[in-house]
Structures are given as C-alpha cells and as structure tokens.
Design a protein around this motif. Structure first.
Motif, PDB file in Angstrom:
ATOM      1  N   PRO A 107      63.551  21.736  63.236  1.00 30.05           N
ATOM      2  CA  PRO A 107      62.541  21.044  62.417  1.00 30.05           C
ATOM      3  C   PRO A 107      61.166  21.708  62.532  1.00 30.05           C
ATOM      4  CG  PRO A 107      63.663  19.520  63.922  1.00 30.05           C
ATOM      5  CD  PRO A 107      64.133  20.887  64.272  1.00 30.05           C
ATOM      6  N   ASP A 108      60.488  21.831  61.385  1.00 30.87           N
ATOM      7  CA  ASP A 108      59.173  22.484  61.364  1.00 30.87           C
ATOM      8  C   ASP A 108      58.201  21.837  62.332  1.00 30.87           C
ATOM      9  OD1 ASP A 108      59.944  24.304  59.549  1.00 30.87           O
ATOM     10  OD2 ASP A 108      59.183  23.207  57.789  1.00 30.87           O
ATOM     11  N   GLU A 109      58.249  20.506  62.375  1.00 27.54           N
ATOM     12  CA  GLU A 109      57.219  19.828  63.193  1.00 27.54           C
ATOM     13  C   GLU A 109      57.462  20.082  64.683  1.00 27.54           C
ATOM     14  OE1 GLU A 109      59.214  16.106  64.573  1.00 27.54           O
ATOM     15  OE2 GLU A 109      59.652  17.316  62.827  1.00 27.54           O
TER      16      GLU A 109
ATOM     17  N   GLN B  43      62.687  34.076  63.971  1.00 28.77           N
ATOM     18  CA  GLN B  43      63.610  33.382  63.066  1.00 28.77           C
ATOM     19  C   GLN B  43      64.343  34.342  62.139  1.00 28.77           C
ATOM     20  OE1 GLN B  43      60.355  30.731  61.681  1.00 28.77           O
ATOM     21  NE2 GLN B  43      61.816  29.073  62.043  1.00 28.77           N
TER      22      GLN B  43
ATOM     23  N   GLN C  54      54.681  25.798  69.337  1.00 30.39           N
ATOM     24  CA  GLN C  54      53.845  26.997  69.188  1.00 30.39           C
ATOM     25  C   GLN C  54      52.406  26.726  69.618  1.00 30.39           C
ATOM     26  OE1 GLN C  54      55.528  28.024  65.257  1.00 30.39           O
ATOM     27  NE2 GLN C  54      55.402  30.128  65.991  1.00 30.39           N
TER      28      GLN C  54
ATOM     29  N   ASN D 281      68.289  25.496  60.895  1.00 29.61           N
ATOM     30  CA  ASN D 281      66.936  25.730  61.397  1.00 29.61           C
ATOM     31  C   ASN D 281      66.402  24.508  62.136  1.00 29.61           C
ATOM     32  OD1 ASN D 281      66.827  28.324  60.529  1.00 29.61           O
ATOM     33  ND2 ASN D 281      65.945  27.799  58.530  1.00 29.61           N
TER      34      ASN D 281
ATOM     35  N   GLU E 261      67.536  30.776  66.114  1.00 27.16           N
ATOM     36  CA  GLU E 261      66.181  31.064  66.563  1.00 27.16           C
ATOM     37  C   GLU E 261      66.170  31.534  68.020  1.00 27.16           C
ATOM     38  OE1 GLU E 261      63.723  28.255  63.582  1.00 27.16           O
ATOM     39  OE2 GLU E 261      65.659  27.837  64.438  1.00 27.16           O
TER      40      GLU E 261
ATOM     41  N   LEU F  82      58.757  22.981  65.820  1.00 26.91           N
ATOM     42  CA  LEU F  82      58.323  24.369  66.033  1.00 26.91           C
ATOM     43  C   LEU F  82      56.805  24.474  66.075  1.00 26.91           C
ATOM     44  CD1 LEU F  82      60.924  26.190  63.761  1.00 26.91           C
ATOM     45  CD2 LEU F  82      60.911  26.034  66.254  1.00 26.91           C
ATOM     46  N   GLU F  83      56.159  23.698  65.193  1.00 27.60           N
ATOM     47  CA  GLU F  83      54.681  23.712  65.200  1.00 27.60           C
ATOM     48  C   GLU F  83      54.154  23.201  66.534  1.00 27.60           C
ATOM     49  OE1 GLU F  83      53.591  21.468  61.700  1.00 27.60           O
ATOM     50  OE2 GLU F  83      54.573  23.011  60.470  1.00 27.60           O
ATOM     51  N   LYS F  84      54.797  22.140  67.031  1.00 29.45           N
ATOM     52  CA  LYS F  84      54.354  21.547  68.299  1.00 29.45           C
ATOM     53  C   LYS F  84      54.456  22.560  69.442  1.00 29.45           C
ATOM     54  CE  LYS F  84      55.278  17.669  71.389  1.00 29.45           C
ATOM     55  NZ  LYS F  84      56.069  16.471  71.631  1.00 29.45           N
TER      56      LYS F  84
END
Ligand code: FMN
Length: 343
Positions: free
Chosen positions: A148-150, A169, A156, A146, A255, A152-154
């Motif tokens: 990195p969350d940060e 996902q 989005q 996967n 993804e 994906l947050e950026k």
C-alpha cells in the motif's frame, strides 16, 4: 522437554505482576529478545542498573559469528533490533527511553538505555508492542502484489540525513539486485569455514537448542531437516539453489528495501537495526512479511556492486525482501531472558 520456545509466551498483561523496577526492566527485555538476529545468534547481553533505571546493552563475546560476520556488522544490526523492541515495549508501559550509543567497536558495550516514566500506559490497540510477537522472518515466495502506498510513504519518512530507506520497485533493478545477493551468498558459502559455522546454527526441526534456525524456517520438512546441517557443512547449497533463488527475486519479490548509512560505523549499524525492526513491526501490522539477505552486507565486492546499482554514495547496510505471503513458519527458538543477563 526443552523450553526453547517459551520466550514467546510473554504477554503484555503480565506487566501488572512486575512490582520492582528490576522486574519491570527485566520484563521489557523479554520483548527485546524476541528480535531477529543473524543466524538467530542472539548476539546480545544486558546489564540492568536499578539505581539509574537504565540498561546497558552489550555484544555477546560468545554468540557472534567470527567467520560469517568478522566485523560484527550483522551483530550490531541485530542488537539494534533488540533495542527497538525494548524502546517500543517501554513506551507502551509509559516510559520514554533515551538511547546513548557506544561508538567504539573495540568494546562490547553498544548502547545505554535510560528509562524515564513520563506518560501513561498506552491503550492504543495499534501500538507496535502488539506486533512484536507476530513478527517473523518469512523466507517464502511473495505475491506479485504491490504494498500500500500509505505504508511505503510512512516508512520512507524514517529516512534521516545519515540513514536512508531505499525502496526498489522496478522489476529489472530487483532482478539485478537478486543477482548480486545470490552471488554474495554463493561466494560466502564457497568457504568451508563459513559453511561449518552456518551448519552449527541451522538446526533440525526437533531441535532443543535455544539459538539457531530450525530448518522449518527455510521450508524444509521434518525428516529431511535431520540431514540439513550436514548438507550445509559439506556442500555449497546456495549453488544448488541458485535457480530457485534467482526466481525468488525475479518472480516472487515485488519490492526490496535497502537501508543505507552515510558513515558506516558501529553506531550506524545499531541505528539501521532499529530502523529495520520498526519497519518489520509496521509491516506485520498489515500482514506484510520481510526477509533479510545478510550476505550483501558482509561480502564487500557485492556490497560495492549494490551501491552502484542503487547509485548512491551511502553504504548499503541491510537488504530485505518485503511482500505478502500468508504461510508463516513456526517461530524460531530464543534463549530465556535470564540467560542473557550479564552476571
Ligand atoms: C542482521 C540480520 C541478518 C540476517 N540475515 C539473514 C540472511 O542472510 N538470510 C536469512 O534467511 N535470514 C536472515 N536473517 C533472519 C534471521 O535468520 C532471523 O531473524 C532469525 O533466524 C530469527 O528468526 P525470526 O526473525 O523469524 O524470529 C537476518 C536477520 C538479521 C537481524
């Protein structure tokens, strides 16, 4: 010897040598033309206006895809990508760019870029300009890892009222989308005219052409690459590779991102291109690769299917796989900047 890869030799340090405003704007374009484009058609042309410190960006009348992209949807997305590279480059050297989009699809003009020198040159080593030469489309198998969350947050947060970054996902949805994407490609490839046009853009690995995709970009080695354009013209290769392409989504795509727009206009496609390029640059800064799948943008039946799967009223403009694969091909060729300046 052809110099069809020389465009990639541009370096940020060369800016110091650019003394006139014309040369500075031309220099920004040297980074602009490293943008991705459908079939590597490079459907852009530029007109530099030194007096106004502006650049007019046009759709080329020649380097377009009348069969594969009859409404120029993918050309506009590609032109959006070059605009984003120019904006990023100019920002690095202290210029803010205001972009006015031309909305009328009947005319070739796409955007007017107005440059204002209003800040100092960046010293930020994480500035996106440093990713422009690193970015490449990687069509390979992505690790089942996967993102990195940060990150994906950026990305989005790039969503606006009219344009959305839709992240997928869930493995079943990825498989469903893979089916739709593959179906679209097979349908397009069932047309001889489509295959003939594509075959003029897929090149052997020794090509001296400044446009098009050398077969190494599709993981096809030297000798075999010599017959690939003919194979593409004669056969529906996507039908033969349906199984591998299905597996590409079910096994090797952690993804997918779909960029959607509310109104589906020329301007929206230009903006979507800018969004994609910005995401691709952010991605490569973390060694994350992207791989667009243009057929779903142009094959309307599949586009509607995709819209249903995404459960959105918005129009799916651009789909790409995203993930990790550390085996990159060589860069694809580019026209030299002087060949894309409008006379
Ligand atoms: C609008 C657009 C559509 C694209 N569609 C596809 C596609 O359907 N399949 C594919 O393999 N690559 C696709 N690409 C990637 C291009 O083939 C690639 O950008 C081009 O060959 C240049 O290579 P580079 O991006 O690695 O520099 C697309 C790129 C853009 C910008």
């Amino acid at each position: 010897m052809a110099n069809n890869y020389d465009a990639w030799k541009v370096s940020v340090t060369d800016f110091e040598e650019q003394k006139s405003d014309y040369d500075k704007l031309l220099f920004f374009l040297r980074f602009g033309i490293l943008a991705p484009s459908s079939h590597n058609s490079q459907p852009w042309e530029f007109q530099i206006d030194v007096e106004k410190l502006s650049i007019n960006v046009f759709k080329s009348k020649v380097r377009v895809l009348p069969v594969g992209d009859p409404n120029d949807d993918l050309s506009y997305v590609s032109i959006g990508c070059t605009v984003e590279n120019i904006v990023v480059t100019a920002d690095y050297f202290g210029y803010t760019v205001s972009v006015v989009y031309e909305e009328n699809p009947q005319i070739e003009l796409c955007a007017i870029l107005q440059f204002t020198q209003d800040h100092s040159k960046s010293i930020d080593s994480s500035h996106l300009i440093h990713q422009i030469k690193r970015r490449i489309v990687n069509r390979g198998k992505y690790e089942q890892r996967n993102l990195p969350d940060e990150f994906l947050e950026k990305i989005q947060k790039f969503s606006t009222t009219d344009h959305k970054v839709v992240l997928i996902q869930d493995s079943q949805t990825i498989a469903d989308i893979g089916k739709i994407a593959n179906y679209a490609s097979i349908q397009l490839m069932s047309s001889y005219l489509f295959r003939r046009e594509l075959s003029t853009h897929v090149k052997n690995n020794f090509t001296e052409s400044y446009v098009g995709i050398p077969a190494f970009g599709m993981q096809i080695p030297g000798i075999l690459s010599l017959i690939v354009p003919n194979l593409i013209k004669l056969f529906n290769m996507d039908k033969f590779s349906e199984k591998q392409n299905t597996a590409l989504f079910t096994k090797y795509t952690p993804e997918i991102i779909v960029l959607t727009s509310k109104n589906n206009t020329k301007k929206d496609k230009l903006i979507i291109g800018r969004m994609y390029q910005n995401i691709a640059l952010n991605a490569i800064s973390q060694d994350i690769k992207t791989s667009p799948w243009g057929s779903v943008s142009v094959y309307s039946e599949s586009n509607k299917e995709l819209q249903k799967v995404l459960n959105t009223e918005f129009y799916p403009e651009f789909l790409f796989r995203i993930g990790y694969n550390n085996k990159d091909p060589h860069h694809s060729p580019r026209l030299l900047v002087n060949s894309v300046i409008k006379k």
